[in-house]
Motif scaffolding. Structure first.
Motif, short mmCIF file in Angstrom:
data_model
loop_
_atom_site.label_atom_id
_atom_site.label_comp_id
_atom_site.label_asym_id
_atom_site.label_seq_id
_atom_site.Cartn_x
_atom_site.Cartn_y
_atom_site.Cartn_z
N PRO A 1 0.83 -1.22 0.00
CA PRO A 1 0.00 0.00 0.00
C PRO A 1 0.85 1.25 0.00
CG PRO A 1 0.05 -0.99 2.19
CD PRO A 1 0.74 -1.94 1.28
N ALA A 2 0.34 2.28 -0.61
CA ALA A 2 1.05 3.55 -0.63
C ALA A 2 1.04 4.14 0.78
CB ALA A 2 0.36 4.51 -1.60
N PRO A 3 2.13 4.75 1.22
CA PRO A 3 2.19 5.34 2.57
C PRO A 3 1.12 6.42 2.73
CG PRO A 3 4.02 6.11 1.22
CD PRO A 3 3.37 5.00 0.45
N VAL A 4 0.48 6.42 3.91
CA VAL A 4 -0.56 7.41 4.20
C VAL A 4 0.10 8.73 4.58
CG1 VAL A 4 -2.51 7.98 5.69
CG2 VAL A 4 -2.12 5.61 4.99
N ALA A 5 -0.31 9.77 3.93
CA ALA A 5 0.28 11.08 4.21
C ALA A 5 -0.18 11.58 5.57
CB ALA A 5 -0.13 12.08 3.12
N GLU A 6 0.73 12.13 6.34
CA GLU A 6 0.38 12.70 7.64
C GLU A 6 -0.53 13.91 7.43
OE1 GLU A 6 2.65 13.95 11.77
OE2 GLU A 6 3.61 14.40 9.86
N PRO A 7 -1.61 14.03 8.24
CA PRO A 7 -2.48 15.19 8.07
C PRO A 7 -1.70 16.48 8.31
CG PRO A 7 -3.02 13.96 10.06
CD PRO A 7 -2.04 13.14 9.31
N THR A 8 -2.11 17.49 7.63
CA THR A 8 -1.47 18.79 7.82
C THR A 8 -1.79 19.30 9.23
OG1 THR A 8 -3.38 20.05 7.05
CG2 THR A 8 -1.78 19.30 5.38
N VAL A 9 -1.05 20.30 9.66
CA VAL A 9 -1.30 20.91 10.97
C VAL A 9 -2.74 21.42 11.04
CG1 VAL A 9 -0.72 22.86 12.46
CG2 VAL A 9 1.11 21.47 11.45
N GLN A 10 -3.22 22.02 9.96
CA GLN A 10 -4.58 22.54 9.94
C GLN A 10 -5.60 21.41 10.07
OE1 GLN A 10 -5.63 25.69 10.05
NE2 GLN A 10 -7.73 24.93 10.16
N GLN A 11 -5.34 20.31 9.35
CA GLN A 11 -6.25 19.16 9.44
C GLN A 11 -6.25 18.57 10.85
OE1 GLN A 11 -4.49 16.89 6.26
NE2 GLN A 11 -6.15 17.39 4.80
N ALA A 12 -5.08 18.47 11.45
CA ALA A 12 -4.97 17.95 12.82
C ALA A 12 -5.71 18.87 13.80
CB ALA A 12 -3.51 17.81 13.22
N PHE A 13 -5.61 20.18 13.57
CA PHE A 13 -6.30 21.15 14.42
C PHE A 13 -7.82 20.96 14.32
CE2 PHE A 13 -8.12 25.17 15.64
CZ PHE A 13 -7.30 25.62 16.67
N GLU A 14 -8.29 20.78 13.11
CA GLU A 14 -9.73 20.60 12.90
C GLU A 14 -10.23 19.30 13.52
OE1 GLU A 14 -10.02 20.92 8.69
OE2 GLU A 14 -9.77 23.09 8.66
N THR A 15 -9.41 18.25 13.44
CA THR A 15 -9.78 16.97 14.04
C THR A 15 -9.90 17.10 15.56
OG1 THR A 15 -8.73 15.70 12.27
CG2 THR A 15 -9.08 14.57 14.38
N ALA A 16 -8.91 17.75 16.17
CA ALA A 16 -8.93 17.94 17.62
C ALA A 16 -10.13 18.78 18.04
CB ALA A 16 -7.63 18.58 18.08
N THR A 17 -10.42 19.81 17.23
CA THR A 17 -11.56 20.68 17.53
C THR A 17 -12.87 19.90 17.50
OG1 THR A 17 -10.42 22.61 16.63
CG2 THR A 17 -12.82 22.74 16.79
N LYS A 18 -13.02 19.04 16.49
CA LYS A 18 -14.26 18.25 16.38
C LYS A 18 -14.40 17.29 17.57
CE LYS A 18 -17.03 15.47 13.22
NZ LYS A 18 -17.56 14.64 14.32
N LEU A 19 -13.30 16.66 17.96
CA LEU A 19 -13.35 15.76 19.11
C LEU A 19 -13.84 16.51 20.36
CD1 LEU A 19 -10.01 13.79 18.60
CD2 LEU A 19 -12.31 12.81 18.53
#
Length: 646
Positions: free
Chosen positions: A15-33
């Motif tokens: 499988p192709a390596p999964v790209a690490e989420p960007t800082v902005q994406q990580a921020f949005e994920t934490a916010t949703k949690l």
């Protein structure tokens, strides 16, 4: 050749390596949690994000603000405070894009302090939030907190906050619930400052704003109606009080339900808060499913707001069994109100008063005077003391001049927890530099230790106090180690083996004179602890060694038997139309007559108190032989139920 083919196939299927989420994406994920209420997962996400932006101060500050919120929701108040302070330090005041974050974080600090019953610290934070606020909604949110906390630590600041709120709401479309919230706080301010008539009028107005005495009810309605009932009872209008209380649901239980079924020990009179037998407070709290108490808060106090806060602290140590909790109506165990007084059975002197006297004596030897403030009016002096501290300067030459001011600030109940730590650290440095004696040093260390945490955990406080006891400076001084052991004994359950061991260590310390107040105090407390552990012989022996004259009913195998009483008390329950209970203390003289009857806890507040007093005042007990004609025994405790027939 075969290995090459295998490697080629593996390369085609990997499988192709999964790209690490960007800082902005990580921020949005934490916010949703966080928005979804998954606070533990959100905290982990914020901490992971922390490690990805180590050099961006602004971004780290925003992350810290979000972490503080998650930590608060997880009841990690000290960690939440640390994160919030880090956040505010990294948010430039001149950056308008961060104004909302600064406001929210400051409100969070206020909430932490208020939950910890640090109303002085909360008031300062609510005031700071108001200064940052933009728009009526934000302003009103901060002003409500200002009023609610100022009532009990700085009443002179409550009215201006309420007046500001009224001005803001004039001409605005404001929800009735918001209007009623401010009307309720104004009513409580008036009641707590002695204007019963005005408080009753405003409390009634709040009920009307919420829709009047309808059959639809939520917690806000219950609180507002309870306020009117309280005001009416203080105004000696029982019929009106009964009418409003009937619409709260108070005193209506299913069979088997009993709010008394927990461990309800009122605080001892005296102590660090200087509680007096005449002090009375109404406290509101919630009983959690595990039987613990949370969200205790003061409602009313005769004796001052600091009295109410002390009673609210005491209720946080109460517990119910999970079985008893199941029998309580869930809606009403979220809104329990009790009338409370301190217990005179085992009154105790203030340990900190003796330390203050030692510090004052040492400062006097240095040519400096320490004025001892009355705790109940100390809040009026805070601004003057802060101004005096600024005038004293910060150089070494001004240390002694500043020392009394610093001490008066750290023991002032109207000074917040975090400010106490700042002033305490400076004062401790002064005492250490001038080689102050152990008790002078301990006079500073004790209030600092108490201010080190916003948690209600006795374990944390116990660990900090044990660390002080392990300090060679304090361990080598008989009075210092006695003070610390007495304080530690209060951090275990009454009657616990640790409590008894600590008190015995003080009582048996040969370095203390037999009449030393600390040794006498330890013996009286030891008598109480032994009694709680069921060892009445040891309890009596400890009490006799203390030299305190009066016999205690609590220390008798069997107190004087009640021979008769006036049986009128059930009629009150019928007249009110609901049920309640009262816990009563009284003394019994040698002739079997009841003396000094007082209610120490009652539900609902002030409803059945007079009936309970009349009941036990009328009681006659078996005579007790006393050669001196004194008390048969003192501090007898009784509980009485007021139940409807059937």
């Amino acid at each position: 050749m075969v290995p090459s083919i295998v490697l080629a196939l593996a390369a085609q299927t990997a499988p192709a390596p999964v790209a690490e989420p960007t800082v902005q994406q990580a921020f949005e994920t934490a916010t949703k949690l966080q928005l979804d209420g998954k606070y533990a997962e959100a905290l982990s996400a914020w901490e992971a994000l922390d490690r990805r932006v180590p050099n961006n101060r602004r971004t780290l500050a925003v992350i810290a603000a979000r972490k503080a919120s998650a930590l608060f929701k997880l009841n990690r108040r000290d960690d939440a405070t640390t994160a919030a302070r880090l956040a505010l330090a990294g948010m430039p005041a001149g950056d308008p894009t961060l104004r909302q974050d600064r406001y929210d974080t400051t409100l969070l600090l206020a909430a932490v302090a208020q939950r910890a019953l640090d109303y002085a610290g909360a008031l300062d934070e609510f005031t700071a939030a108001e200064a940052i606020a933009v728009g009526p909604s934000e302003k009103l949110g901060a002003l409500l907190g200002e009023a609610e906390t100022a009532i009990f630590v700085a009443p002179d600041r409550a009215k201006p906050a309420l007046d500001k709120a009224d001005a803001l709401m004039t001409g605005q479309k404001v929800a009735p619930t918001v209007t009623a919230d401010f009307q309720r706080q104004r009513a409580l301010l008036l009641l707590n400052t002695g204007d019963v008539t005005g408080g009753r009028r405003m409390a009634t107005k709040a009920v009307s704003t919420l829709g009047g005495l309808s059959l639809r009810v939520d917690l806000r309605d219950v609180q507002a109606r309870s306020d009117v009932a309280l005001a009416a009872l203080l105004d000696k209008d029982e019929e009106e009080a009964r009418r409003y209380m009937a619409y709260t649901g108070a005193g209506r239980f299913k069979k088997g339900a009993d709010f008394r079924a927990g461990s309800l020990s009122p605080p001892d009179c005296g102590g660090e808060a200087g509680l007096k037998p005449s002090d009375v407070a109404v406290i509101q709290f919630s009983i959690n499913e595990d039987g613990s108490v949370s969200d205790s808060e003061p409602i009313y106090a005769a004796g001052g707001g600091l009295v109410a806060l002390e009673f609210a602290r005491a209720t946080r140590q109460w517990t119910w069994t999970p079985e008893a909790v199941k029998e309580l109506p869930p809606f009403f165990r979220r809104n329990v109100r009790l009338e409370m007084r301190c217990s005179v059975a085992f009154q105790r002197p203030s340990l900190e008063d003796s330390l203050t006297a030692e510090l004052a004596e040492w400062l006097r030897s240095k040519g400096v005077t320490l004025t001892i403030d009355d705790r109940r009016v100390a809040s009026r002096q805070v601004d003057t003391l802060r101004a005096a501290l600024v005038a004293a300067g910060t150089g070494t030459d001004s240390d002694l001049k500043a020392a009394p001011i610093l001490y008066r600030l750290i023991v002032n109940p109207a000074v917040g927890r975090e400010e106490t730590l700042i002033h305490g650290a400076r004062l401790m440095a002064i005492v250490d530099r001038l080689k102050g004696p152990p008790l002078a040093r301990l006079a500073v260390a004790v209030p600092m230790t108490r201010a080190m945490s916003a948690q209600d955990s006795r374990n944390a406080m116990r660990m900090r106090t044990e660390a002080l006891l392990a300090d060679p400076v304090f361990a080598a001084d008989a009075q210092a180690r006695a003070v610390l052991r007495l304080q530690l004994s209060d951090m275990y359950k009454a009657g616990a083996p640790q409590t008894i061991t600590l008190l015995q260590e003080v009582a048996n310390d040969a370095a203390l004179d037999a009449k030393d107040p600390l040794k006498v105090g330890a013996l009286v407390r030891l008598a109480s602890a032994e009694k709680m552990a069921g060892r009445l012989t040891e309890a009596r022996q400890a009490f006799e060694k203390s030299g305190v004259a009066a016999d205690q009913c609590a220390l008798l195998d069997k107190g004087p038997a009640m021979l008769k009483f006036d049986a009128e008390f059930p009629t009150d329950a019928q007249r009110w139309g609901f049920e309640g209970w009262a816990q009563v203390e009284n003394d019994v003289d040698a002739e079997g007559k009841a003396l000094n009857t007082r209610v120490v806890a009652a539900y609902p507040p002030f409803v059945f108190s007079d009936s309970a007093r009349r009941l036990f005042d009328s009681a006659r007990y078996a005579k007790t032989f006393r050669p001196d004609g004194g008390l048969g025994c003192g501090g007898r405790t009784n509980r009485v139920n007021f139940r409807l027939p059937g």
